[in-house]
Motif scaffolding. Structure first.
Motif, PDB file in Angstrom:
ATOM      1  N   THR A 230       0.829  -1.219   0.000  1.00 36.47           N
ATOM      2  CA  THR A 230       0.000   0.000   0.000  1.00 36.47           C
ATOM      3  C   THR A 230       0.857   1.260   0.000  1.00 36.47           C
ATOM      4  O   THR A 230       0.605   2.199  -0.769  1.00 36.47           O
ATOM      5  CB  THR A 230      -0.930   0.005   1.226  1.00 36.47           C
ATOM      6  OG1 THR A 230      -1.743  -1.166   1.193  1.00 36.47           O
ATOM      7  CG2 THR A 230      -1.816   1.235   1.245  1.00 36.47           C
ATOM      8  N   LEU A 231       1.876   1.283   0.851  1.00 38.78           N
ATOM      9  CA  LEU A 231       2.703   2.492   0.919  1.00 38.78           C
ATOM     10  C   LEU A 231       3.506   2.684  -0.355  1.00 38.78           C
ATOM     11  O   LEU A 231       3.703   3.818  -0.809  1.00 38.78           O
ATOM     12  CB  LEU A 231       3.627   2.438   2.141  1.00 38.78           C
ATOM     13  CG  LEU A 231       4.170   3.804   2.585  1.00 38.78           C
ATOM     14  CD1 LEU A 231       3.015   4.738   2.934  1.00 38.78           C
ATOM     15  CD2 LEU A 231       5.092   3.661   3.782  1.00 38.78           C
ATOM     16  N   VAL A 232       3.941   1.591  -0.958  1.00 36.76           N
ATOM     17  CA  VAL A 232       4.650   1.687  -2.236  1.00 36.76           C
ATOM     18  C   VAL A 232       3.734   2.295  -3.296  1.00 36.76           C
ATOM     19  O   VAL A 232       4.158   3.147  -4.091  1.00 36.76           O
ATOM     20  CB  VAL A 232       5.172   0.309  -2.680  1.00 36.76           C
ATOM     21  CG1 VAL A 232       5.545   0.311  -4.158  1.00 36.76           C
ATOM     22  CG2 VAL A 232       6.373  -0.085  -1.841  1.00 36.76           C
ATOM     23  N   VAL A 233       2.472   1.882  -3.320  1.00 40.15           N
ATOM     24  CA  VAL A 233       1.517   2.440  -4.286  1.00 40.15           C
ATOM     25  C   VAL A 233       1.338   3.938  -4.056  1.00 40.15           C
ATOM     26  O   VAL A 233       1.289   4.719  -5.015  1.00 40.15           O
ATOM     27  CB  VAL A 233       0.157   1.713  -4.190  1.00 40.15           C
ATOM     28  CG1 VAL A 233      -0.937   2.489  -4.923  1.00 40.15           C
ATOM     29  CG2 VAL A 233       0.266   0.315  -4.783  1.00 40.15           C
ATOM     30  N   LEU A 234       1.261   4.352  -2.811  1.00 41.65           N
ATOM     31  CA  LEU A 234       1.087   5.781  -2.513  1.00 41.65           C
ATOM     32  C   LEU A 234       2.283   6.588  -3.017  1.00 41.65           C
ATOM     33  O   LEU A 234       2.111   7.652  -3.625  1.00 41.65           O
ATOM     34  CB  LEU A 234       0.886   5.986  -1.017  1.00 41.65           C
ATOM     35  CG  LEU A 234      -0.434   5.461  -0.454  1.00 41.65           C
ATOM     36  CD1 LEU A 234      -0.492   5.628   1.058  1.00 41.65           C
ATOM     37  CD2 LEU A 234      -1.625   6.176  -1.092  1.00 41.65           C
ATOM     38  N   PHE A 235       3.491   6.093  -2.762  1.00 46.57           N
ATOM     39  CA  PHE A 235       4.674   6.792  -3.261  1.00 46.57           C
ATOM     40  C   PHE A 235       4.730   6.762  -4.789  1.00 46.57           C
ATOM     41  O   PHE A 235       5.157   7.715  -5.434  1.00 46.57           O
ATOM     42  CB  PHE A 235       5.951   6.179  -2.670  1.00 46.57           C
ATOM     43  CG  PHE A 235       6.341   6.766  -1.348  1.00 46.57           C
ATOM     44  CD1 PHE A 235       6.184   6.044  -0.172  1.00 46.57           C
ATOM     45  CD2 PHE A 235       6.865   8.050  -1.262  1.00 46.57           C
ATOM     46  CE1 PHE A 235       6.540   6.583   1.052  1.00 46.57           C
ATOM     47  CE2 PHE A 235       7.235   8.593  -0.042  1.00 46.57           C
ATOM     48  CZ  PHE A 235       7.065   7.864   1.114  1.00 46.57           C
ATOM     49  N   ALA A 236       4.276   5.642  -5.359  1.00 45.52           N
ATOM     50  CA  ALA A 236       4.266   5.535  -6.822  1.00 45.52           C
ATOM     51  C   ALA A 236       3.291   6.542  -7.428  1.00 45.52           C
ATOM     52  O   ALA A 236       3.586   7.164  -8.456  1.00 45.52           O
ATOM     53  CB  ALA A 236       3.868   4.121  -7.240  1.00 45.52           C
ATOM     54  N   LEU A 237       2.153   6.724  -6.792  1.00 43.90           N
ATOM     55  CA  LEU A 237       1.187   7.719  -7.273  1.00 43.90           C
ATOM     56  C   LEU A 237       1.787   9.119  -7.211  1.00 43.90           C
ATOM     57  O   LEU A 237       1.636   9.915  -8.149  1.00 43.90           O
ATOM     58  CB  LEU A 237      -0.086   7.672  -6.425  1.00 43.90           C
ATOM     59  CG  LEU A 237      -1.122   6.626  -6.836  1.00 43.90           C
ATOM     60  CD1 LEU A 237      -2.239   6.565  -5.802  1.00 43.90           C
ATOM     61  CD2 LEU A 237      -1.697   6.934  -8.210  1.00 43.90           C
TER      62      LEU A 237
END
Lengths: 114, 140
Positions: A16-23
């Motif tokens: 989840t946190l990786v997705v947030l940083f990716a966004l």
């Protein structure tokens, strides 16, 4: 059972946190600036937070110390990727870059794990 | 490879002021986000399992495994071009160096101050290091 649950929670939270940083990285320009966030310590933040809550500060401290070696490897990976992407496709460059990560991390880990 | 990207001039590729374009966020595809979720989740799980098998310090190395960067480079090359992927990787060199700063600060503070505060300070150190590195090297 407890350990398996902790690992599962780490996986969910890490993803989840990786997705947030990716966004965030997707929305940033220029690409070079966005690249800062491609190397954000998302997995580490999750891992260390859960380790702190589950095992306490000593184990989190130990994990952070080991991460120093991995961080050196991350720099090596990115440098290798910049060079290799001039010649080969990203998938191949990434795979070769992982060798750089592994080699440099292993070397940097020697004094840390001794 | 996008024709428009190949035709961009060198001038347009030169460093421009950093900005956040919310419109670009909407263009992120579910497939791309799922790919990145998988990369992050697998890395976190691997680090968790490694802790159980090899101890915290050895497994800590995996906390800096470049899974997300590897996923991003492949996706950027698909959607844009290799030059944009290289640009992303250039930024990640500084981000990676700042990640080492994060780890060092976390190592120094965890166990000495409250855990949440230690990680907050370490995260701020990462951000400050990354921004300082970018400004020093590439700000125009």
């Amino acid at each position: 059972m407890h350990d398996a649950l902790i690992v599962a929670v780490k996986g969910l939270a890490g993803g989840t946190l990786v997705v947030l940083f990716a966004l965030l990285s997707e929305g940033l320009r220029p690409k070079r600036f966005a690249g800062l966030f491609s190397a954000a310590p998302a997995v580490a933040l999750v891992g260390l937070t859960i380790t702190l809550l589950d095992k306490g500060p000593h184990q989190a401290h130990e994990s952070a110390a080991g991460m120093i070696a991995g961080g050196a490897g991350m720099v090596a990976y990115a440098v290798a990727a910049v060079s290799l992407l001039r010649r080969v496709r990203a998938a191949r460059a990434s795979a070769a870059g992982l060798l750089a990560w592994a080699g440099v991390s292993a070397l940097a880990a020697l004094p840390l794990l001794a | 490879m996008a024709e428009g990207a190949r035709e961009r001039s060198l001038f347009e590729r030169l460093d421009r002021r950093p900005r956040l374009d919310p419109g670009l966020l909407a263009q992120a595809s579910t497939r791309d986000l799922a790919y990145r979720f998988g990369a992050g989740a697998l890395t976190s799980i691997a680090a968790g399992v490694a802790t159980l098998l090899f101890g915290a310090r050895a497994s800590g190395i995996l906390l800096a495994f470049p899974a997300t960067l590897a996923a991003s480079l492949t996706l950027i090359e698909e959607q844009e071009d290799s030059e944009d992927a290289r640009e992303d990787a250039r930024g990640a060199v500084i981000g990676g160096a700042a990640m080492t700063v994060f780890a060092a600060v976390a190592t120094l503070t965890l166990g000495h101050i409250a855990g949440a505060l230690a990680l907050t300070i370490a995260a701020i150190a990462w951000l400050a290091g990354a921004l300082l590195g970018y400004v020093t090297l590439w700000w125009r």
